[in-house]
Design an enzyme around this catalytic site. Sequence first.
Site, PDB file in Angstrom:
ATOM      1  N   SER A 111       0.822  -1.214   0.000  1.00 38.57           N
ATOM      2  CA  SER A 111       0.000   0.000   0.000  1.00 38.57           C
ATOM      3  C   SER A 111       0.852   1.257   0.000  1.00 38.57           C
ATOM      4  O   SER A 111       0.378   2.314  -0.407  1.00 38.57           O
ATOM      5  CB  SER A 111      -0.881   0.038   1.244  1.00 38.57           C
ATOM      6  OG  SER A 111      -1.782  -1.004   1.229  1.00 38.57           O
ATOM      7  N   HIS A 145      -1.044  -2.474  -7.379  1.00 34.29           N
ATOM      8  CA  HIS A 145      -1.751  -2.264  -6.110  1.00 34.29           C
ATOM      9  C   HIS A 145      -3.261  -2.454  -6.246  1.00 34.29           C
ATOM     10  O   HIS A 145      -3.949  -1.650  -6.858  1.00 34.29           O
ATOM     11  CB  HIS A 145      -1.432  -0.838  -5.603  1.00 34.29           C
ATOM     12  CG  HIS A 145      -2.106  -0.495  -4.328  1.00 34.29           C
ATOM     13  ND1 HIS A 145      -2.903   0.610  -4.169  1.00 34.29           N
ATOM     14  CD2 HIS A 145      -2.108  -1.124  -3.122  1.00 34.29           C
ATOM     15  CE1 HIS A 145      -3.363   0.649  -2.941  1.00 34.29           C
ATOM     16  NE2 HIS A 145      -2.895  -0.388  -2.284  1.00 34.29           N
ATOM     17  N   ASN A 200      -4.904   6.160  -1.902  1.00 32.75           N
ATOM     18  CA  ASN A 200      -4.611   6.196  -0.469  1.00 32.75           C
ATOM     19  C   ASN A 200      -4.074   7.544   0.001  1.00 32.75           C
ATOM     20  O   ASN A 200      -4.220   7.894   1.169  1.00 32.75           O
ATOM     21  CB  ASN A 200      -3.644   5.074  -0.082  1.00 32.75           C
ATOM     22  CG  ASN A 200      -4.367   3.737  -0.031  1.00 32.75           C
ATOM     23  OD1 ASN A 200      -5.593   3.707  -0.002  1.00 32.75           O
ATOM     24  ND2 ASN A 200      -3.624   2.660  -0.030  1.00 32.75           N
TER      25      ASN A 200
HETATM   26  P1  NAI Z   1      -2.339 -10.070   5.916  1.00 24.90           P
HETATM   27  O1  NAI Z   1      -1.668  -9.849   7.212  1.00 24.90           O
HETATM   28  O2  NAI Z   1      -3.813 -10.318   5.880  1.00 24.90           O
HETATM   29  O3  NAI Z   1      -1.627 -11.300   5.153  1.00 24.90           O
HETATM   30  C1  NAI Z   1      -0.250 -11.409   5.001  1.00 24.90           C
HETATM   31  C2  NAI Z   1       0.095 -12.859   4.726  1.00 24.90           C
HETATM   32  O4  NAI Z   1       1.484 -12.929   4.332  1.00 24.90           O
HETATM   33  C3  NAI Z   1      -0.050 -13.783   5.943  1.00 24.90           C
HETATM   34  O5  NAI Z   1      -0.823 -14.909   5.570  1.00 24.90           O
HETATM   35  C4  NAI Z   1       1.391 -14.176   6.292  1.00 24.90           C
HETATM   36  O6  NAI Z   1       1.515 -15.488   6.801  1.00 24.90           O
HETATM   37  C5  NAI Z   1       2.070 -14.057   4.944  1.00 24.90           C
HETATM   38  N1  NAI Z   1       3.517 -13.831   5.021  1.00 24.90           N
HETATM   39  C6  NAI Z   1       4.211 -13.039   5.864  1.00 24.90           C
HETATM   40  N2  NAI Z   1       5.529 -13.093   5.577  1.00 24.90           N
HETATM   41  C7  NAI Z   1       5.656 -13.930   4.513  1.00 24.90           C
HETATM   42  C8  NAI Z   1       6.764 -14.370   3.737  1.00 24.90           C
HETATM   43  N3  NAI Z   1       8.005 -13.960   3.998  1.00 24.90           N
HETATM   44  N4  NAI Z   1       6.532 -15.213   2.710  1.00 24.90           N
HETATM   45  C9  NAI Z   1       5.265 -15.636   2.436  1.00 24.90           C
HETATM   46  N5  NAI Z   1       4.185 -15.251   3.133  1.00 24.90           N
HETATM   47  C10 NAI Z   1       4.379 -14.400   4.159  1.00 24.90           C
HETATM   48  O7  NAI Z   1      -1.932  -8.815   4.990  1.00 24.90           O
HETATM   49  P2  NAI Z   1      -2.809  -8.060   3.885  1.00 24.90           P
HETATM   50  O8  NAI Z   1      -3.759  -7.136   4.523  1.00 24.90           O
HETATM   51  O9  NAI Z   1      -3.300  -9.064   2.898  1.00 24.90           O
HETATM   52  O10 NAI Z   1      -1.671  -7.135   3.202  1.00 24.90           O
HETATM   53  C11 NAI Z   1      -0.683  -7.690   2.379  1.00 24.90           C
HETATM   54  C12 NAI Z   1      -0.055  -6.594   1.540  1.00 24.90           C
HETATM   55  O11 NAI Z   1      -1.068  -5.978   0.746  1.00 24.90           O
HETATM   56  C13 NAI Z   1       0.626  -5.471   2.333  1.00 24.90           C
HETATM   57  O12 NAI Z   1       1.777  -5.071   1.658  1.00 24.90           O
HETATM   58  C14 NAI Z   1      -0.430  -4.360   2.312  1.00 24.90           C
HETATM   59  O13 NAI Z   1       0.177  -3.072   2.364  1.00 24.90           O
HETATM   60  C15 NAI Z   1      -1.065  -4.572   0.961  1.00 24.90           C
HETATM   61  N6  NAI Z   1      -2.435  -4.105   0.833  1.00 24.90           N
HETATM   62  C16 NAI Z   1      -3.338  -4.331   1.842  1.00 24.90           C
HETATM   63  C17 NAI Z   1      -4.643  -3.900   1.694  1.00 24.90           C
HETATM   64  C18 NAI Z   1      -5.656  -4.167   2.754  1.00 24.90           C
HETATM   65  O14 NAI Z   1      -6.751  -3.563   2.687  1.00 24.90           O
HETATM   66  N7  NAI Z   1      -5.400  -5.039   3.729  1.00 24.90           N
HETATM   67  C19 NAI Z   1      -5.099  -3.154   0.494  1.00 24.90           C
HETATM   68  C20 NAI Z   1      -4.070  -3.048  -0.538  1.00 24.90           C
HETATM   69  C21 NAI Z   1      -2.791  -3.471  -0.336  1.00 24.90           C
END
Ligand code: NAI
Length: 293
Positions: A122, A143, A194
């Site tokens: 993000s 994104h 954002n």
């Molecule tokens: P989340 O916390 O729901 O999921 C992250 C996942 O990545 C977890 O399942 C974790 O086990 C896994 N993980 C962590 N380290 C890892 C690694 N080294 N290798 C493989 N898997 C790994 O996070 P979320 O919310 O899905 O966010 C993920 C990305 O997307 C972030 O960079 C965030 O900035 C971006 N993002 C999030 C949005 C949101 O609304 N939550 C919207 C747009 C982008």
Amino acid sequence: MQIHNINKVAVIGSGTMGSQIAMVCALAGYSVVLYDIENNNLIKAKESLQGHMNRRVQKGRLGEKEVNEGFSKINFTTNFEELKDVDFVIEAIVEKLEVKRELFKRLDEITPKHTILATNSSTIVSSKIADVTNRPEKVCNVHFFNPALIMELVEVVSGPHTSEETAQIAVEFVKDIQKVPVLLKKEISGFIANRILGKLMDEAVFLLENGYADHEEIDLVCMKALKHPIGPFALMDLTGIDVNYLVRMQRYEESGNEADMPAKIVQEKVRKGELGRKTGKGFYIYDQSNAKV
Ligand code: NAI
């Protein structure tokens, strides 16, 4: 390389974003490797997707056959070796720069030379990551918005290192998965949506923290007066209050400006583990069995 050379997509991280991005790609016909370090999160991702897909089938928006085909195209895995023949990677892991840099180094080693490495971050612009790879020209931001199954827009961000070819393929890829791409020709943290949303959130939190109104009222004003489909507090619950926290910490670490720190109320919610929909409580309380996207 051209868009028709992309057959196999990897999504790294099976959380809120990664799970749905994987299904979007699978429903568009791509073979998808959904990789996570936590098997439990892959299991949860599958269950959550099953729920979303069942609702779509019930509402007649998708056929059972399409859904089954979609699932059959996703390989849910904790085996990093499965990434060795993918053509396009979308990274959606935790919003921590060092963890992402480490991952991209390993992705550069395991994926074929032609593979595009995109981050769904993000806030982190891809120039902060690209230098750990031997293919910076193939690194960019792609994104998605939450919930990725529904939200149409995807920001593609070209960094100074990104080649025109990579940006173009990323834009075409986004179109191919039935989303609407917007290309940022220069990178800037927070991109377009954002950055604008951040100003709205700051004002909403200011009004709440200073006791001008409750979060329900502020959300109601945004929905009824400004015609936003969802208010800023409900949105924070949907996105994950921890995501808001990490985004602001990232910005604070970059600027050193106290004003960029996460709001006190956000810090308090994170400390209590009240992270929004994913924990059943954030600014609002959710009955997990009714949680809807
Ligand atoms: P989340 O916390 O729901 O999921 C992250 C996942 O990545 C977890 O399942 C974790 O086990 C896994 N993980 C962590 N380290 C890892 C690694 N080294 N290798 C493989 N898997 C790994 O996070 P979320 O919310 O899905 O966010 C993920 C990305 O997307 C972030 O960079 C965030 O900035 C971006 N993002 C999030 C949005 C949101 O609304 N939550 C919207 C747009 C982008």
